[in-house]
Design a protein around this motif. Structure first.
Motif, short mmCIF file in Angstrom:
data_model
loop_
_atom_site.label_atom_id
_atom_site.label_comp_id
_atom_site.label_asym_id
_atom_site.label_seq_id
_atom_site.Cartn_x
_atom_site.Cartn_y
_atom_site.Cartn_z
N ASP A 84 1.07 -1.33 0.01
CA ASP A 84 0.09 0.04 0.05
C ASP A 84 0.82 1.09 -0.17
O ASP A 84 1.69 1.43 0.95
CB ASP A 84 -1.03 0.08 1.30
CG ASP A 84 -1.91 1.13 1.41
OD1 ASP A 84 -1.17 2.25 1.35
OD2 ASP A 84 -2.98 0.95 1.62
N LYS A 92 4.06 6.59 4.66
CA LYS A 92 3.79 7.19 6.16
C LYS A 92 4.80 6.42 7.07
O LYS A 92 5.74 7.08 7.58
CB LYS A 92 2.46 6.70 6.85
CG LYS A 92 2.22 7.04 8.08
CD LYS A 92 1.10 6.95 8.61
CE LYS A 92 0.77 7.29 10.15
NZ LYS A 92 -0.55 7.38 10.75
N PHE A 93 5.05 5.08 6.67
CA PHE A 93 6.16 4.25 7.47
C PHE A 93 7.40 4.84 7.06
O PHE A 93 8.34 5.20 8.13
CB PHE A 93 5.94 2.90 7.19
CG PHE A 93 6.89 2.09 8.05
CD1 PHE A 93 6.74 1.73 9.28
CD2 PHE A 93 8.23 1.66 7.44
CE1 PHE A 93 7.86 0.94 10.14
CE2 PHE A 93 9.18 0.85 7.99
CZ PHE A 93 8.78 0.46 9.37
N ASP A 137 0.31 4.49 0.48
CA ASP A 137 -0.12 5.39 1.30
C ASP A 137 0.47 4.94 2.88
O ASP A 137 1.36 5.75 3.33
CB ASP A 137 -1.39 5.72 1.71
CG ASP A 137 -2.15 6.30 0.39
OD1 ASP A 137 -1.50 7.07 -0.40
OD2 ASP A 137 -3.48 6.12 -0.05
N LYS A 138 0.54 3.70 2.87
CA LYS A 138 0.87 3.07 4.27
C LYS A 138 2.58 3.13 4.34
O LYS A 138 2.95 3.43 5.15
CB LYS A 138 0.40 1.69 4.43
CG LYS A 138 1.04 1.09 5.75
CD LYS A 138 0.37 -0.53 5.53
CE LYS A 138 0.63 -1.02 6.97
NZ LYS A 138 0.24 -2.67 7.05
N ALA A 139 3.15 2.74 3.14
CA ALA A 139 4.38 2.88 2.98
C ALA A 139 5.13 4.32 3.15
O ALA A 139 6.22 4.53 3.85
CB ALA A 139 4.79 2.35 1.65
N THR A 150 6.25 -3.47 7.62
CA THR A 150 4.86 -3.25 7.62
C THR A 150 4.09 -3.25 6.21
O THR A 150 3.00 -3.18 6.06
CB THR A 150 4.04 -2.19 8.45
OG1 THR A 150 4.46 -0.79 7.94
CG2 THR A 150 4.79 -2.27 10.05
N CYS A 151 4.84 -3.46 5.36
CA CYS A 151 4.47 -3.23 3.82
C CYS A 151 4.75 -4.44 3.12
O CYS A 151 4.57 -4.42 1.79
CB CYS A 151 5.00 -2.06 3.13
SG CYS A 151 4.76 -0.49 3.88
#
Length: 131
Positions: free
Chosen positions: A12, A18-19, A14-16, A117-118
């Motif tokens: 993802d 942010k992380f 967007d998630k990446a 987390t990705c």
């Protein structure tokens, strides 16, 4: 010749983003819409003109099995160098990063591996000083 961009497949974007920015401390270099995905690169704040890491969508059908196999076999997708592995490990664990391999000596380097987390494992490397 030098490497100016390398990519990592992320589940993802967007998630990446942010992380990799908020948790790891990289900064966005390029964020260009490309249909459903983006040309999304991050760079080290210490070297903003250095190598870019493309947070590439995992949309291609072959990517899922590839990433799953690497993850299952505890193989890091990428390796990032740090100056002080223990300090980086402490900072990242305080930010909630889960390490699958805590810092350890490995020949001429010290290393640790965390879950981004990705869908990837990332190895941190500290070069040992020559004695």
């Amino acid at each position: 010749m030098k490497i100016y961009v390398t990519s990592i497949f992320v589940d993802d974007q967007d998630k990446a983003e942010k992380f990799y920015t908020e948790t790891l401390g990289f900064k966005v270099k390029h964020n260009i819409a490309l249909g459903a995905n983006r040309w999304l690169t991050v760079v080290s704040e210490e070297d903003p003109e250095g190598t870019e890491l493309l947070l590439e969508s995992s949309d291609h059908p072959s990517v899922g099995p590839y990433k799953a196999a690497l993850f299952a076999d505890n193989i890091a997708a990428h390796s990032f160098q740090v100056q002080d592995l223990d300090a980086e490990w402490k900072k990242l664990t305080e930010r909630g990063v889960k390490f699958v391999t805590e810092p350890l000596d490995a020949g001429s380097v010290r290393m640790g591996v965390f879950d981004d987390t990705c869908g990837n494992l990332i190895q941190l490397i500290e070069m040992k000083k020559a004695t």
